[in-house]
Design an enzyme around this catalytic site. Sequence first.
Site, mmCIF file in Angstrom:
data_model
loop_
_atom_site.group_PDB
_atom_site.id
_atom_site.type_symbol
_atom_site.label_atom_id
_atom_site.label_comp_id
_atom_site.label_asym_id
_atom_site.label_seq_id
_atom_site.Cartn_x
_atom_site.Cartn_y
_atom_site.Cartn_z
ATOM 1 N N GLN A 95 0.672 -1.151 0.068
ATOM 2 C CA GLN A 95 0.421 -0.442 0.117
ATOM 3 C C GLN A 95 1.059 0.766 0.620
ATOM 4 O O GLN A 95 0.117 2.664 -0.408
ATOM 5 C CB GLN A 95 -0.776 0.333 0.995
ATOM 6 N N HIS A 142 1.228 -9.724 5.020
ATOM 7 C CA HIS A 142 -0.008 -7.987 5.142
ATOM 8 C C HIS A 142 -0.445 -8.260 3.371
ATOM 9 O O HIS A 142 -0.459 -7.738 2.785
ATOM 10 C CB HIS A 142 -0.011 -7.434 5.023
ATOM 11 N N ASN A 191 -1.745 -10.146 8.906
ATOM 12 C CA ASN A 191 -2.965 -9.593 9.380
ATOM 13 C C ASN A 191 -4.167 -9.929 8.182
ATOM 14 O O ASN A 191 -4.354 -10.092 7.016
ATOM 15 C CB ASN A 191 -2.606 -8.398 8.072
ATOM 16 N N GLU A 192 -5.092 -10.372 9.117
ATOM 17 C CA GLU A 192 -6.313 -10.551 9.084
ATOM 18 C C GLU A 192 -6.868 -11.410 7.585
ATOM 19 O O GLU A 192 -6.921 -11.611 6.734
ATOM 20 C CB GLU A 192 -7.334 -9.495 8.064
HETATM 21 C C1 FCB Z 1 -7.948 -4.054 6.948
HETATM 22 C C2 FCB Z 1 -6.141 -3.874 6.646
HETATM 23 C C3 FCB Z 1 -5.609 -2.372 5.450
HETATM 24 C C4 FCB Z 1 -5.824 -1.023 5.183
HETATM 25 C C5 FCB Z 1 -7.658 -1.308 5.582
HETATM 26 C C6 FCB Z 1 -8.199 0.010 5.409
HETATM 27 O O1 FCB Z 1 -8.478 -4.393 6.137
HETATM 28 O O2 FCB Z 1 -5.357 -4.470 6.802
HETATM 29 O O3 FCB Z 1 -4.559 -2.687 4.460
HETATM 30 O O4 FCB Z 1 -6.601 -1.761 4.209
HETATM 31 O O5 FCB Z 1 -8.473 -1.814 6.187
#
Ligand code: FCB
Length: 423
Positions: free
Chosen positions: A21, A111, A155-156
């Site tokens: 990003q 990520h 991450n997520e």
């Molecule tokens: C999260 C992500 C991050 C960004 C935010 C707004 O889900 O981890 O990279 O996109 O949202």
Amino acid sequence: MAGAWKFPERFLWGTATSPTQVEGHVANEWTDYIASDGGHCRVACNHYHRYEEDVDWMAQLGVNAYRMGIEWSRLQSAPFAPLNERELERYIHLLDCLKASGITPMVVLHHFSNPLWITSAGGWLNPATVPAFVDYVAKLVSALKERVWLWNTFNEPDTYASLTYLLGGFPPFHKWRLLSYRNTIKHMAEAHVRVNEVIRRAGNGGRMPEIGIAKNWTFFGAFQKHALWDRLVAGISHHAFNHFVLDAFLGGQRRAASTFLGVNYYGLARFKNFEPMVPAGGACPKQLAQLGVVCDDMFERHPGGLGTILRNFHRRYGLPLYVTEHGAASSDEDFRIRDLTRHLDELHGALNSGVDVRGFFYWSLLDNFEWQFGYSKKFGLLAVDFSNEKLPRQMTRVGEFYRGVCRTRKTPVAVQDFPVAAR
Ligand code: FCB
């Protein structure tokens, strides 16, 4: 209306980014991707060349922590290959700049991006990705262990696996492949457990390393309380994205592989005729506002939910927590300041009721490449002018506000009421 509050001295006040990003000059599955606004990530914020300046901005903001990713595709050119020395040196220099500014790094190992050789071999559907990732992390940790003690493995995972295999938002854009979703989560959870062993074995220069995932927590509901189908969709979403994923990473014995749990919290998604009524799902922000739904440019806001989920995780897992992401995208800075204030108020309430929260990372340091949405969502504490090839950064009013919080460890103003859905 709550009063101003004070946070603990050792609390980490941070901000966050991810390599795809912000860095630019990256060669992964996002490089050729064109977002809905026509944007791509090939230059992004050029953080790759400008990290020193960005660390200076962080110092100006007064943050004492930075959640940053390290991009796997830069460091290994093939499975089990040695790490690229030049790229490693660059990350080491970034870590040293952070240290010189008194900023603690939290390093994210995955990520939403993979080296192309992982993607072409089937990504996280291929069980061979697990040992390849473990090998990469073992080499990385051995190189960085004197400088990093906070490791955020994934991450997520839920967002990654669902947008990749269920919703068609992330490359390779598959839809409704339930088994692929499930297997991706399973393989990531297995990698998390194995990476945990590697990190603990490697240790850290004098300090116990901390290891955890960042779980995206979204509350799901029905737009109209009694709409049975919408309630069903909300229930299924909750099960698939929240419950199943937490169980895969933290259920039973696997809980021992984490020393903390990160929470990325943005809010609420309510379904109407199976569609999520949020801007990120395509709903019109103006119409939502007319219906009394308070949203940023992505999700419905639900500040009270932050306190709820922190208490809930504390009870359920007994792990130290970090709010690894929260932020709002909007061109209305007053809205973003109110949003942040209300969420910090909730965070403070959770701390006061005994929840062990150790840090808060504002998403994001910079306006950046917001995946499918390109540059149209402005999350930055620093605004970036993408129409100018010099990509100038500028402090926002939210940034000024956050600086006040970081410096004084309290809110500079009394907390104002924040309108939540008026229905
Ligand atoms: C999260 C992500 C991050 C960004 C935010 C707004 O889900 O981890 O990279 O996109 O949202």
